[in-house]
Each structure stands twice: as C-alpha cells, then as structure tokens.
Design an enzyme around this catalytic site. Structure first.
Site, PDB file in Angstrom:
ATOM      1  N   HIS A  47       0.832  -1.198   0.000  1.00  0.00           N
ATOM      2  CA  HIS A  47       0.000   0.000   0.000  1.00  0.00           C
ATOM      3  C   HIS A  47       0.871   1.254   0.000  1.00  0.00           C
ATOM      4  O   HIS A  47       2.080   1.186   0.229  1.00  0.00           O
ATOM      5  CB  HIS A  47      -0.916   0.033   1.218  1.00  0.00           C
ATOM      6  CG  HIS A  47      -2.108  -0.868   1.095  1.00  0.00           C
ATOM      7  ND1 HIS A  47      -2.062  -2.212   1.402  1.00  0.00           N
ATOM      8  CD2 HIS A  47      -3.385  -0.627   0.691  1.00  0.00           C
ATOM      9  CE1 HIS A  47      -3.253  -2.755   1.195  1.00  0.00           C
ATOM     10  NE2 HIS A  47      -4.063  -1.810   0.760  1.00  0.00           N
TER      11      HIS A  47
ATOM     12  N   LYS B 126      -0.425   4.711   4.648  1.00  0.00           N
ATOM     13  CA  LYS B 126      -1.272   3.752   5.371  1.00  0.00           C
ATOM     14  C   LYS B 126      -0.697   3.483   6.758  1.00  0.00           C
ATOM     15  O   LYS B 126       0.503   3.248   6.909  1.00  0.00           O
ATOM     16  CB  LYS B 126      -1.407   2.449   4.579  1.00  0.00           C
ATOM     17  CG  LYS B 126      -2.426   1.485   5.174  1.00  0.00           C
ATOM     18  CD  LYS B 126      -2.751   0.366   4.207  1.00  0.00           C
ATOM     19  CE  LYS B 126      -3.778  -0.590   4.801  1.00  0.00           C
ATOM     20  NZ  LYS B 126      -5.056   0.085   5.099  1.00  0.00           N
TER      21      LYS B 126
END
Length: 268
Positions: free
Chosen positions: A157, A161
């Site tokens: 990600h 995040k």
C-alpha cells in the site's frame, strides 16, 4: 421510493472526498451531508467543493450525530475508535451503516455487533468487488490444497497507510484459515527476522510492503514442491472502493437489522 439519503463520515479524507463525488453521481442516491473530526480544516467547507464539483451550499460539520439524524444510510471510512462510536449513533438514530474502516479490534467489533441488533450494518475490510471474489477463491483453494502447499499473503500500500498488515490481507488470511479449518490467530506468522528456522507446516505467513501511492496490491501464494499458485488483485484507483461501497449502500437499504458483508451483496 425516493432516493437513498447517504451521509459520509470522514468526508475530508482521500476516500471521503471520492465518496462525496460518488454519491452525487449515483442514480438513486442523494448526498445527505458529511462530517469530519472537530478541529479539522475541512469543517465548514462546502461539500461540493470538497468533491471537486460546484458548490452545493451545504458544509461539512463536526457532529456525526447530525449526519445520522439526516441520513437513511451512512458510510464510514474513518478510524477504529470513531467507528465504534458511530455504530452507537447508528443504533440510536435507526440509520443503516456501511463500514470500510480497517484496523478494528475486538472491542470495536463488539460495538458493531451490538448496533447490528438494531440496524443493518455492513462491514468489509475491502469494498472492491474483485477482492470479494478473490477471498472466495482463496477460501476454496485453501480447502482443496493441503499443508503441502504453504500459504503466504503479500500486500503493498501507499506510504500513508497506518495499519499493517492491511485489513484486506488479514481478511484474505482469514479466508485461507476458514478453508483449512484452522484458527488464523494460531496459524499466522506476521514477522520474520534473523534465524527463524524452517517454515512451520500449516502456517499462514504475511508480508507487508509500503511505498509511493499504491492504492492496494494483494496476492495469496500457495507454494508447494514443484509448483506455485498465485491468486491476486491490484487496485489502480480508489474508485473501485467507492463503487463497491455505493453498491453495498444501495443493497443494504431496507434490509433487516443484522451484520452483513460484501459476500452477501454478491450472493456468494
């Protein structure tokens, strides 16, 4: 029946702004309002402008209770502790709730289950329709392939995040554990560093990557002697999560109280 009035919590975030626009573009949906945390610079800003559209004449507020009172259904992509509080507001106001928040702990999930006794609540670690199907495929593969096939869950990600492994990776691991009929807490391996020794048979490993602007890449690897099966999904845009959340919202409207998932939406 008229349009479903949908409120957006966390309307100033990346997902929140796209959800605002998504509701405005969805036939059968009407934007009821949006909220952000107290003190946010977003509070007081026009919701249309936040969505990248023309001004609507309605501003973001810092009181989520107002959004629940004015909405038929609320979509929540915020933080775990806030989501737990929002579940109580949903039950209090009789408002359906769609939750895309990740990183929820047992105490947060307990609040969702309590609210689901009064109102329909749909929770998904990932709203993507493709990921929902991937979870089903992982469950089936794990059920058919025995412990000769080691299971590894790999995810990547964007750099912003804050939770790891991702909620989607954990959900994929849970799907694999269900297929193998084991408890994920007992089978999972989250960290490998140093002299770890041979890989224990039957475990489900997780590997986490972070960087750039990756919306979400997930792979589940079944590795055996002589062959490797890889099932995966790549999201190139957060728009797939918006589309899934809105599909879930329209599906959930009118459902009886209970706790639902994207598997229910796709009738898996």
């Amino acid at each position: 029946m008229g349009d479903v009035r949908i409120g957006i919590l966390g309307c100033g975030g990346r997902m929140g702004r796209q959800l605002l626009a998504g509701v405005m573009d969805t036939p059968g949906a009407q934007l009821a309002g949006g909220s952000e945390r107290p003190g946010s610079a977003v509070v007081g800003q026009d919701l249309g402008v936040l969505a990248g559209r023309e001004a609507l004449g309605r501003s973001a507020v810092d009181t989520p209770a107002v959004i629940f009172a004015d909405s038929d259904l609320v979509i929540d992509f915020t933080l775990p502790r806030a989501t737990a509080l929002h579940a109580g507001l949903a039950a209090e106001h009789g408002t359906a709730l769609v939750i895309g928040t990740t990183g929820l702990l047992e105490e947060h999930l307990a609040e969702l289950e309590r609210a689901a006794q009064t109102v329909p609540v749909l929770r998904a670690a990932n709203m993507s329709l493709g990921v929902t199907l991937l979870m089903e495929l992982v469950r089936q593969a794990a059920a058919k392939l025995d412990e000769a096939y080691d299971i590894e869950v790999l995810e990547m990600h964007h750099r912003h995040k804050v939770d790891a492994p991702s909620g989607t990776a954990l959900a994929l691991g849970e799907a694999a554990a269900e297929g193998r009929n084991v408890d994920l807490d007992d089978a999972s391996v989250r960290v490998r560093d140093g002299q770890t020794g041979p890989r224990p048979a039957g475990t489900i490993g997780f590997a986490t990557l972070r960087g750039g602007d990756v919306a979400g890449d997930h792979s589940v690897i079944f590795a055996a002697e002589g062959e490797r099966l890889e099932l995966g999904h790549r999201a190139s845009s957060r728009q797939v999560f918006v589309q899934g959340a809105l599909k879930a919202a329209l599906w959930l409207q009118g459902k009886p109280a209970g706790l639902y998932s994207m598997r229910d939406v796709l009738e898996l």
